[in-house]
Write an enzyme that holds these catalytic residues in place. Structure first.
Site: not given
Length: 253
Positions: A97, A173, A9, A95, A11, A213, A167
């Site tokens: 985010e 991150g 991904n 996701h 992003k 991560s 996730e």
């Protein structure tokens, strides 16, 4: 046996020139690798050019999001048929985010999943808990709510085509990752949820990834677990050497 998936991904990173450079190098690094599905998910602006470069290779194209309608007056959105037209085979949905910054709900993610399957896009549906939910012991209840929201929209004949990415939001991150054992327990729990709805035969075919991560230092631990079928990779997918090493670690020997 479930074929592992390693999906990168990107992003909101890489312009067109940078995308070309990255994927050309990656193409050379992973040439000839079998026993793993390799997916790259560039930003929308680079989808077409990345597809041109990976045509005829062992790399598949995915998008990072889509809308749930196939066409219409939805300014700024991208439809599933548009993704198919540019050559996408996969799409990341839900996701954290998207859920956090754009307030996407589990019901909206389910609508997107239904439409993705209807046009033969492989959805990579993300689920996971934040740090507060983890520390208050709500991990399983959060995961259950996110998974069960999919069920009314997913016919049993299509359920096995879904890919789930567990996730944990607190690991994305941050440089922190779940232990492989803890991740495997949650992924087993997710598989049991699918089994309770669609039966064990279908549940055993669904590929469930870990994300958060993931890097070259921990991929071996995750891939050694019984129920982890690959990884959704963020930052490490922007480096061709590290991403190709993750791919090699995941392949079926």
């Amino acid at each position: 046996m479930r074929v592992p998936v390693i999906a990168g991904n990107w992003k909101m990173n890489k312009n067109i020139v940078e995308s070309v450079s990255l994927v050309k190098e990656l193409r050379d690094f992973v040439r000839g690798i079998e026993g793993v599905d390799i997916v790259v998910c560039p930003p929308f602006t680079s989808l077409w050019v990345v597809k041109e470069i990976i045509n005829g290779t062992n790399i598949h194209l995915g998008a990072q999001n889509m809308f749930w309608e196939t066409k219409g007056a939805f300014t700024g959105e991208t439809s599933p048929p548009m993704l198919k037209d540019v050559g996408c085979e996969y799409v990341i949905l839900g996701h954290s985010e998207r859920r956090q910054y754009f307030k996407e709900t589990s019901e909206e993610v389910a609508r997107k999943t239904e439409v993705a399957l209807s046009v033969n896009l492989m959805p990579i549906v993300c689920v996971g808990e934040n740090l507060e939910e983890k520390e208050s012991g709500k991990t399983e209840s959060i995961i259950e709510q996110e998974i069960k929201a999919l069920f009314p929209k997913i016919d049993s004949t299509l359920a096995a085509r879904i890919i789930i990415a567990y996730e944990p939001i607190w690991a994305i991150g941050t440089g922190r990752s779940s232990s492989s054992q803890d991740a495997n327990l949650i992924i087993k729990f997710i598989r049991e949820l699918f089994s309770s709805k669609y039966g064990s035969k279908i549940a055993e075919r669904i590929r469930i990834l870990y994300g958060g991560s993931v890097d070259t230092k921990n991929i071996d631990e995750f891939m050694n677990e019984s129920d982890i079928d690959g990884a959704l990779v963020g930052g490490a997918s922007l480096n061709t050497l590290s991403f190709s090493q993750i791919v090699k670690a995941a392949k079926i020997l």
